[in-house]
Design a protein around this motif. Sequence first.
Motif, PDB file in Angstrom:
ATOM      1  N   GLY A   8       0.291  -1.193   0.033  1.00  0.00           N
ATOM      2  CA  GLY A   8       0.241   0.126   0.161  1.00  0.00           C
ATOM      3  C   GLY A   8       1.074   1.394  -0.007  1.00  0.00           C
ATOM      4  O   GLY A   8       2.015   1.722  -0.164  1.00  0.00           O
ATOM      5  N   PHE A   9      -0.080   2.010  -0.062  1.00  0.00           N
ATOM      6  CA  PHE A   9       1.133   4.236   0.068  1.00  0.00           C
ATOM      7  C   PHE A   9      -0.399   4.871  -0.091  1.00  0.00           C
ATOM      8  O   PHE A   9      -1.655   4.301   0.019  1.00  0.00           O
ATOM      9  CB  PHE A   9       1.519   3.922  -1.377  1.00  0.00           C
ATOM     10  N   ILE A  10       0.391   5.484   0.566  1.00  0.00           N
ATOM     11  CA  ILE A  10      -0.523   6.920   1.396  1.00  0.00           C
ATOM     12  C   ILE A  10      -0.212   8.346  -0.021  1.00  0.00           C
ATOM     13  O   ILE A  10       0.556   7.843   0.423  1.00  0.00           O
ATOM     14  CB  ILE A  10      -0.043   7.031   2.802  1.00  0.00           C
ATOM     15  N   THR A  11      -1.104   9.061  -0.070  1.00  0.00           N
ATOM     16  CA  THR A  11      -1.209   9.725  -0.976  1.00  0.00           C
ATOM     17  C   THR A  11      -0.060  10.919  -1.216  1.00  0.00           C
ATOM     18  O   THR A  11      -0.153  11.522   0.500  1.00  0.00           O
ATOM     19  CB  THR A  11      -2.633  10.888  -1.639  1.00  0.00           C
ATOM     20  N   SER A  12       0.522  11.713  -1.742  1.00  0.00           N
ATOM     21  CA  SER A  12       0.936  12.414  -0.853  1.00  0.00           C
ATOM     22  C   SER A  12       0.539  14.033  -1.437  1.00  0.00           C
ATOM     23  O   SER A  12       1.236  14.984  -0.305  1.00  0.00           O
ATOM     24  CB  SER A  12       2.722  12.876  -1.685  1.00  0.00           C
ATOM     25  N   ASN A  13      -0.710  14.538  -0.502  1.00  0.00           N
ATOM     26  CA  ASN A  13      -1.470  15.792  -0.522  1.00  0.00           C
ATOM     27  C   ASN A  13      -1.386  15.515   0.931  1.00  0.00           C
ATOM     28  O   ASN A  13      -2.599  14.500   1.638  1.00  0.00           O
ATOM     29  CB  ASN A  13      -2.841  15.536  -1.767  1.00  0.00           C
ATOM     30  N   GLN A  14      -0.688  16.296   2.020  1.00  0.00           N
ATOM     31  CA  GLN A  14      -1.037  16.250   2.844  1.00  0.00           C
ATOM     32  C   GLN A  14      -1.977  16.757   3.894  1.00  0.00           C
ATOM     33  O   GLN A  14      -2.903  16.476   5.024  1.00  0.00           O
ATOM     34  CB  GLN A  14      -0.060  17.137   3.310  1.00  0.00           C
ATOM     35  N   LEU A  15      -3.332  17.046   3.304  1.00  0.00           N
ATOM     36  CA  LEU A  15      -4.231  17.358   3.258  1.00  0.00           C
ATOM     37  C   LEU A  15      -5.037  16.379   3.606  1.00  0.00           C
ATOM     38  O   LEU A  15      -6.473  16.274   3.668  1.00  0.00           O
ATOM     39  CB  LEU A  15      -5.241  18.329   2.723  1.00  0.00           C
ATOM     40  N   ASN A  16      -5.098  15.392   2.468  1.00  0.00           N
ATOM     41  CA  ASN A  16      -5.884  14.103   1.646  1.00  0.00           C
ATOM     42  C   ASN A  16      -4.925  12.629   2.753  1.00  0.00           C
ATOM     43  O   ASN A  16      -6.027  12.272   3.135  1.00  0.00           O
ATOM     44  CB  ASN A  16      -5.799  14.028   1.084  1.00  0.00           C
ATOM     45  N   ASN A  17      -4.537  12.561   2.707  1.00  0.00           N
ATOM     46  CA  ASN A  17      -3.588  11.353   3.007  1.00  0.00           C
ATOM     47  C   ASN A  17      -4.213   9.945   3.019  1.00  0.00           C
ATOM     48  O   ASN A  17      -4.679   9.424   3.910  1.00  0.00           O
ATOM     49  CB  ASN A  17      -3.337  11.490   4.523  1.00  0.00           C
ATOM     50  N   THR A  18      -4.837   9.702   2.248  1.00  0.00           N
ATOM     51  CA  THR A  18      -5.730   8.982   1.342  1.00  0.00           C
ATOM     52  C   THR A  18      -4.555   7.412   1.414  1.00  0.00           C
ATOM     53  O   THR A  18      -3.708   7.244   0.548  1.00  0.00           O
ATOM     54  CB  THR A  18      -6.511   8.816   0.219  1.00  0.00           C
ATOM     55  N   LEU A  19      -4.841   6.517   1.616  1.00  0.00           N
ATOM     56  CA  LEU A  19      -4.760   4.917   2.063  1.00  0.00           C
ATOM     57  C   LEU A  19      -5.258   4.356   0.793  1.00  0.00           C
ATOM     58  O   LEU A  19      -6.328   4.140   0.509  1.00  0.00           O
ATOM     59  CB  LEU A  19      -4.747   4.427   3.090  1.00  0.00           C
ATOM     60  N   PHE A  20      -4.072   3.693  -0.115  1.00  0.00           N
ATOM     61  CA  PHE A  20      -4.436   2.537  -1.243  1.00  0.00           C
ATOM     62  C   PHE A  20      -3.869   1.632  -0.913  1.00  0.00           C
ATOM     63  O   PHE A  20      -2.195   1.329  -0.887  1.00  0.00           O
ATOM     64  CB  PHE A  20      -3.881   3.274  -2.229  1.00  0.00           C
ATOM     65  N   ALA A  40       4.291  11.346   9.835  1.00  0.00           N
ATOM     66  CA  ALA A  40       3.577  10.989  11.496  1.00  0.00           C
ATOM     67  C   ALA A  40       1.998  11.214  10.342  1.00  0.00           C
ATOM     68  O   ALA A  40       1.266  10.631  11.133  1.00  0.00           O
ATOM     69  CB  ALA A  40       4.459  11.618  13.028  1.00  0.00           C
ATOM     70  N   ASN A  41       1.907  12.304   9.638  1.00  0.00           N
ATOM     71  CA  ASN A  41       1.227  12.528   9.333  1.00  0.00           C
ATOM     72  C   ASN A  41       0.179  11.699   8.295  1.00  0.00           C
ATOM     73  O   ASN A  41      -0.289  11.253   8.637  1.00  0.00           O
ATOM     74  CB  ASN A  41       1.397  13.686   8.109  1.00  0.00           C
ATOM     75  N   SER A  42       1.264  10.647   7.495  1.00  0.00           N
ATOM     76  CA  SER A  42       0.574  10.182   6.877  1.00  0.00           C
ATOM     77  C   SER A  42       0.378   8.918   7.091  1.00  0.00           C
ATOM     78  O   SER A  42      -0.600   7.858   7.356  1.00  0.00           O
ATOM     79  CB  SER A  42       2.506   9.848   6.239  1.00  0.00           C
ATOM     80  N   VAL A  43       1.211   8.618   8.105  1.00  0.00           N
ATOM     81  CA  VAL A  43       1.009   7.021   8.640  1.00  0.00           C
ATOM     82  C   VAL A  43      -0.245   6.901  10.051  1.00  0.00           C
ATOM     83  O   VAL A  43      -1.005   6.020   9.773  1.00  0.00           O
ATOM     84  CB  VAL A  43       2.325   5.963   9.750  1.00  0.00           C
TER      85      VAL A  43
END
Length: 78
Positions: A8-20, A40-43
């Motif tokens: 998986g990965f988390i998008t790089s938009n810090q306002l969204n941080n969507t997990l795929f 921290a923001n992403s995880v």
Amino acid sequence: MEGTLHVGFITSNQLNNTLFTKVLTKGDVFVQNLGLRTIANSVFGSKPPINVFVLTKAFQVDNKLINSLQAQNWFDNH
């Protein structure tokens, strides 16, 4: 290779941080653009949240700490 792998990965938009996430099987590939990340923001702020079981194993901490970290508002610093 044989078997399966959950990636998986988390998008790089810090306002969204969507997990795929995706389960890979033999012959599959997974490409990720790493970009610039605030860990921290992403995880702990991803949507949907990363499974608590996965994070407790990855960081070797108990689920109370992970639940506390995921409950914080990681975007107040804007």
